[in-house]
Design an enzyme around this catalytic site. Structure first.
Site, PDB file in Angstrom:
ATOM      1  N   GLY A 147       0.079  -5.299  10.049  1.00  0.00           N
ATOM      2  CA  GLY A 147       1.254  -4.828   9.598  1.00  0.00           C
ATOM      3  C   GLY A 147       1.137  -3.305   9.300  1.00  0.00           C
ATOM      4  O   GLY A 147       0.094  -2.703   8.821  1.00  0.00           O
ATOM      5  N   LYS A 204       0.917  -1.284  -0.043  1.00  0.00           N
ATOM      6  CA  LYS A 204       0.060   0.035   0.101  1.00  0.00           C
ATOM      7  C   LYS A 204       0.835   1.252   0.095  1.00  0.00           C
ATOM      8  O   LYS A 204       0.598   2.140  -0.747  1.00  0.00           O
ATOM      9  CB  LYS A 204      -0.884  -0.139   1.390  1.00  0.00           C
ATOM     10  N   ALA A 217      -1.490   0.813   7.000  1.00  0.00           N
ATOM     11  CA  ALA A 217      -1.705  -0.818   7.809  1.00  0.00           C
ATOM     12  C   ALA A 217      -2.558  -1.597   6.930  1.00  0.00           C
ATOM     13  O   ALA A 217      -3.275  -1.132   6.242  1.00  0.00           O
ATOM     14  CB  ALA A 217      -2.134   0.024   9.068  1.00  0.00           C
ATOM     15  N   ASP A 218      -2.392  -2.536   7.403  1.00  0.00           N
ATOM     16  CA  ASP A 218      -3.165  -3.838   7.056  1.00  0.00           C
ATOM     17  C   ASP A 218      -3.378  -4.833   7.888  1.00  0.00           C
ATOM     18  O   ASP A 218      -2.556  -5.423   8.726  1.00  0.00           O
ATOM     19  CB  ASP A 218      -2.801  -4.439   5.643  1.00  0.00           C
ATOM     20  N   THR A 219      -4.626  -5.151   8.331  1.00  0.00           N
ATOM     21  CA  THR A 219      -4.986  -6.281   9.357  1.00  0.00           C
ATOM     22  C   THR A 219      -5.585  -7.454   8.725  1.00  0.00           C
ATOM     23  O   THR A 219      -6.406  -7.220   7.799  1.00  0.00           O
ATOM     24  CB  THR A 219      -6.108  -5.490  10.486  1.00  0.00           C
TER      25      THR A 219
END
Length: 189
Positions: free
Chosen positions: A109, A55, A72-74
C-alpha cells in the site's frame, strides 16, 4: 520527467530508497516510529492501504506547502493470514516453512499526501516458492536476519534468488514499492 515538488520518503527502508533513487525522484527521508497495528476486520490490500495511510497521518502536521509525502507498507499474505515482520528466529522459521512450496501474495500500500490532498493505492504480486529445506531456511535466517521484512524474506536476498520459482506481477512491489504505479500516480498528483 519533471519533478517540481519536494518529495519526502517516510521510510528507513534501503530498498525503497534505492527504488526511488533509480526512478530519478529527488527525495528527502524523514522517519518516525508509527504503530503498525491494524483493525482485525481488514483483509489483504485493505491492510496495506490502511497502514500506508496511517503512517502518512503521523506526518501530516509537519508537511510544508511544497512537500509531497510518500509512505508505504508491504504485507505478505498466505491464504487469508497476514505474515508481518518476524519477532524471533523461531517465528521466521515458521513463516518460511509455511511459505515453502506454495504461492502467496505480496501487497504494498502507498499513500501520497500533501497539504491539499492524499491518494492511497496498492498493488499485488503473487510469489511462488519452491520447496525449501530446513538447512536453507536456517542458513538464510542466520546469515540475512530478515527480521525487518514482512513474511521473513526479501526477494532481492539470497532466499529470493534461490527460492522464488516465479512471480506474477511487479518484482519491485515485492521489494516494497510498486514503482510503476507510483510513477503513474505522481503524474497526476
Amino acid at each position: 520527467m519533471n519533478f517540481t515538488k519536494t518529495y519526502i520518503l517516510a521510510s528507513n527502508s534501503p530498498r525503497r530508497k534505492e527504488l526511488l533513487t533509480n526512478l530519478g525522484l529527488p527525495f528527502q527521508t524523514r522517519v518516525k516510529e508509527v504503530d503498525e497495528n491494524f483493525p482485525p476486520d481488514l483483509v489483504r490490500a485493505e491492510v496495506a492501504e490502511y497502514l500506508a495511510a496511517h503512517k502518512a497521518s503521523a506526518y501530516r502536521q509537519d508537511l510544508q506547502p511544497e512537500e509531497v509525502l510518500i509512505t508505504a507498507d508491504t504485507i505478505v499474505c498466505l491464504d487469508e493470514k497476514v505474515l508481518n515482520k518476524p519477532l524471533s528466529h523461531a517465528e521466521a522459521t515458521r513463516m518460511l516453512t509455511h511459505l515453502s512450496g506454495r504461492s502467496h501474495e505480496v501487497y504494498t500500500g502507498v499513500c501520497l499526501m500533501s497539504l491539499e490532498k492524499s491518494v492511497v493505492f496498492s498493488d499485488v504480486t503473487t510469489v511462488h516458492f519452491r520447496d525449501l529445506t530446513r538447512d536453507e531456511i536456517d542458513f538464510y535466517i542466520n546469515q540475512y536476519t530478515p527480521f525487518d521484512k514482512a513474511g521473513s524474506y526479501g526477494a532481492q536476498d539470497w532466499l529470493g534468488m534461490v527460492g522464488i520459482e516465479r512471480i506474477e506481477g511487479s518484482y519491485f512491489n515485492v521489494m516494497g514499492l510498486p514503482v510503476h504505479r507510483l510513477y503513474e500516480e505522481l503524474q497526476t498528483f
